[in-house]
Write a protein that holds these residues in place. Structure first.
Motif, mmCIF file in Angstrom:
data_model
loop_
_atom_site.group_PDB
_atom_site.id
_atom_site.type_symbol
_atom_site.label_atom_id
_atom_site.label_comp_id
_atom_site.label_asym_id
_atom_site.label_seq_id
_atom_site.Cartn_x
_atom_site.Cartn_y
_atom_site.Cartn_z
ATOM 1 N N ASN A 3 0.855 -1.192 0.000
ATOM 2 C CA ASN A 3 0.000 0.000 0.000
ATOM 3 C C ASN A 3 0.893 1.246 0.000
ATOM 4 O O ASN A 3 2.042 1.181 0.433
ATOM 5 N N THR A 4 0.346 2.369 -0.466
ATOM 6 C CA THR A 4 1.091 3.629 -0.353
ATOM 7 C C THR A 4 0.430 4.503 0.704
ATOM 8 O O THR A 4 -0.782 4.711 0.669
ATOM 9 N N VAL A 5 1.252 4.977 1.635
ATOM 10 C CA VAL A 5 0.775 5.815 2.732
ATOM 11 C C VAL A 5 1.467 7.172 2.582
ATOM 12 O O VAL A 5 2.688 7.228 2.411
ATOM 13 N N ARG A 31 -11.129 2.018 -0.127
ATOM 14 C CA ARG A 31 -10.437 3.054 -0.909
ATOM 15 C C ARG A 31 -11.070 4.401 -0.540
ATOM 16 O O ARG A 31 -12.267 4.600 -0.774
ATOM 17 N N PRO A 32 -10.277 5.324 0.071
ATOM 18 C CA PRO A 32 -10.856 6.624 0.429
ATOM 19 C C PRO A 32 -11.322 7.365 -0.824
ATOM 20 O O PRO A 32 -10.677 7.276 -1.876
ATOM 21 N N THR A 33 -12.438 8.087 -0.715
ATOM 22 C CA THR A 33 -12.936 8.879 -1.853
ATOM 23 C C THR A 33 -12.930 10.374 -1.528
ATOM 24 O O THR A 33 -12.556 11.185 -2.374
ATOM 25 N N TYR A 34 -13.359 10.728 -0.313
ATOM 26 C CA TYR A 34 -13.327 12.132 0.122
ATOM 27 C C TYR A 34 -12.746 12.205 1.526
ATOM 28 O O TYR A 34 -13.128 11.419 2.407
ATOM 29 N N LEU A 35 -11.831 13.155 1.712
ATOM 30 C CA LEU A 35 -11.198 13.362 3.018
ATOM 31 C C LEU A 35 -11.304 14.844 3.350
ATOM 32 O O LEU A 35 -11.162 15.686 2.443
ATOM 33 N N SER A 36 -11.563 15.183 4.620
ATOM 34 C CA SER A 36 -11.568 16.615 4.940
ATOM 35 C C SER A 36 -10.572 16.931 6.046
ATOM 36 O O SER A 36 -10.215 16.075 6.857
ATOM 37 N N LEU A 62 -1.796 12.038 7.903
ATOM 38 C CA LEU A 62 -2.818 12.884 8.515
ATOM 39 C C LEU A 62 -4.222 12.462 8.083
ATOM 40 O O LEU A 62 -4.366 11.573 7.258
ATOM 41 N N ILE A 63 -5.200 13.125 8.624
ATOM 42 C CA ILE A 63 -6.650 13.031 8.305
ATOM 43 C C ILE A 63 -7.374 11.902 9.065
ATOM 44 O O ILE A 63 -7.079 10.722 8.913
ATOM 45 N N GLY A 115 -3.331 8.143 9.714
ATOM 46 C CA GLY A 115 -4.682 8.540 9.330
ATOM 47 C C GLY A 115 -5.033 8.010 7.941
ATOM 48 O O GLY A 115 -4.428 7.044 7.447
ATOM 49 N N PHE A 116 -6.011 8.678 7.318
ATOM 50 C CA PHE A 116 -6.612 8.133 6.089
ATOM 51 C C PHE A 116 -5.906 8.537 4.798
ATOM 52 O O PHE A 116 -6.382 8.189 3.709
ATOM 53 N N MET A 117 -4.814 9.282 4.840
ATOM 54 C CA MET A 117 -4.115 9.654 3.592
ATOM 55 C C MET A 117 -3.299 8.457 3.104
ATOM 56 O O MET A 117 -2.091 8.361 3.306
#
Ligand SMILES: NC(=O)C1=CN([C@@H]2O[C@H](COP(=O)(O)OP(=O)(O)OC[C@H]3O[C@@H](n4cnc5c(N)ncnc54)[C@H](OP(=O)(O)O)[C@@H]3O)[C@@H](O)[C@H]2O)C=CC1
Ligand SMILES: O=C(CO)[C@H](O)[C@H](O)COP(=O)(O)O
Ligand SMILES: [Zn+2]
Length: 338
Positions: A3-5, A31-36, A62-63, A115-117
């Motif tokens: 995976n890529t982090v 698979r993340p689609t939107y992150l804030s 982060l995130i 985090g989710f990035m």
């Protein structure tokens, strides 16, 4: 599988790391689609947490606010493509009394671990919740869940006279908290207090908004929420202490880097209760999904606080999102196209 982090390695520097992806029956690959971006992410990104904390925590992705789609479920419980929200608070033990988000053993994404990035995220199956919402709005579920956690605590602890409720802070946290209060207490007078009139105008669902240096002398509150944080916390909390009625609750939500000096003499004299509120658990997320799915106007109001959506394909785009965020009045969302 590799995976890529995308990890923050120093202030304003993000590096792509290749890591092994954990796959087992108790995990679902998302698979993340939107992150804030949250204020907490900005504090790490800009290095304002200070050298010691930065040294302890980095490198770290982060995130902690994100939604995504199922790409692989070894148990086949979720169909590929199912839209889910990811819960960042990760409990490590069960406790019948203390809520997961307050257990010192719990871990939190983008604070204690990655985090989710990431290209894909390996999530514990007990920490994802499916939804049918537009993901562009659903990305605000974590922020909403934080407000939900605080309002639920308030319902449990505050005395029954809830005729006037004040919210200090006209930013993201103030907005979702006020919106949840509006629905939970439709008959209460809901007042919002901020520094800039421009931001106060977003709170059209409140009964009134005030600038903190222009508050009517006779204004009083039964209870209040502090959603300011940082250097503004002190002024906000002390102003609340001055305006609140005896035995009211002050619900603290803003995070401050430094200890805050508050007028404890008046806390004592008025018999006030200060309630700390941090993060949220699975149940708060579930209630937030239901809340957003139930009310059309809630979704409409929430859409007004998305200041910018940045299409993210490269690390350069990630940097752009964080840099732009510091000039945006409300939320910056990354459309995760990696
Ligand atoms: N408890 C929790 O679980 C969570 C806490 N937080 C924390 O909550 C805080 C707020 O976050 P967020 O809403 O995203 O940040 P924002 O910057 O969007 O909101 C803070 C708001 O407070 C306003 N403000 C500044 N001083 C005062 C004052 N004295 N009285 C009233 N309002 C004031 C600011 O106005 P202006 O912009 O004009 O300066 C701004 O609009 C942060 O510390 C954040 O880390 C965030 C998420 C979860
Ligand atoms: O934003 C938050 C939750 O949504 C919290 O403020 C955040 O978890 C604080 O984390 P840290 O201690 O790493 O600043
Ligand atoms: Zn946050």
């Amino acid at each position: 599988m590799i995976n890529t982090v995308y990890r923050l390695i120093a202030p304003r520097q993000i590096r792509s790391d290749f890591v092994d992806l954990t796959i087992d029956e108790e995990r679902v690959i998302i698979r993340p689609t939107y992150l804030s971006i949250c204020a907490a992410d900005q504090r790490y990104y800009t290095g304002s947490r200070g050298r010691v904390v930065m040294k302890q925590k980095l490198p770290m992705a982060l995130i902690h606010e994100g939604v995504g789609e199922v790409v692989y479920d070894p148990k086949g419980e979720y169909e590929v493509g199912t839209k889910v929200v990811m819960v960042p608070n990760t409990p490590m033990e069960k406790d019948d009394v203390i809520k997961e988000n307050y257990l010192r053993s719990s871990r939190f994404r983008a604070s204690g671990f990655d985090g989710f990035m990431q290209n894909v995220v390996s999530m514990r199956r007990d920490l994802i919740i499916p939804f049918t919402l537009d993901p562009e709005i659903a990305v605000l579920l974590e922020l909403t869940s934080v407000g939900m956690n605080a309002v639920e605590t308030f319902k449990k602890h505050a005395h029954e006279r809830r005729r006037t409720i004040g919210v200090w802070g006209n930013g993201n946290v103030g907005f979702v908290t006020a919106l949840i209060l509006r629905k939970a207490f439709p008959d209460a007078k809901l007042y919002v207090f901020g520094v800039q009139e421009r931001k106060n105008r977003y709170f059209s669902f409140a009964d009134e908004t005030f600038l903190i240096n222009d508050i009517p002398e006779d204004l009083k509150l039964d209870h209040a929420f502090e959603c300011v944080g940082g250097r503004g916390s002190e002024a906000a909390i002390n102003q609340i202490i001055d305006l609140i009625n005896p035995q009211g609750t002050i619900n603290l939500m803003g995070v401050s880097e430094n200890p805050v000096a508050i007028n404890t003499r008046m806390v004592l004299e008025k018999g006030l209760t200060l309630l700390g509120n941090s993060r949220s658990n699975y149940d708060d997320f579930k209630k937030s999904v239901d809340f957003m799915e139930e009310y059309d106007d809630v979704r409409d109001y929430l859409s007004t606080i998305i200041s910018e959506i940045v299409d993210v394909k490269t690390t350069k785009d990630m940097i752009k999102a964080f840099e732009n965020d510091s000039n945006n009045d409300f939320k910056t969302v990354m459309k995760w196209d990696i």
